[in-house]
Design a protein around this motif. Structure first.
Motif: not given
Length: 90
Positions: A84-90
């Protein structure tokens, strides 16, 4: 008021300020302070009512939290958080 006057006219410059007492509260409650700092903190508590109340409340809170049973997180939680953290960074 008395505490402020005492700090104003204190002779012992080694006295801790209330802010320092609060910053050291966790280590004091966990008994992780060296003897010098622990002695200085206890000396401050001997005359400072607000800090006595703060340390008392903090200590009771820590002891209550220690009684809460530890539970393991559900399987895959860490992976979902990372994803989820990686998705939000994109």
């Amino acid at each position: 008021m008395i505490g402020r006057l005492r700090r104003l006219f204190r002779k012992d410059k080694q006295d801790l300020h209330c802010e320092e007492v609060r910053a050291l509260a966790s280590d004091y409650v966990d008994e992780d302070l060296d003897e010098t700092r622990s002695t200085r903190l206890r000396a401050h508590l001997a005359w400072c009512g607000p800090c006595q109340a703060f340390i008392s409340t903090f200590s009771k809170t820590v002891n209550l939290l220690k009684r809460i049973p530890q539970e393991s997180p559900p399987p895959g939680l860490m992976e979902r958080i990372i994803s989820k953290t990686r998705e939000e960074k994109l």
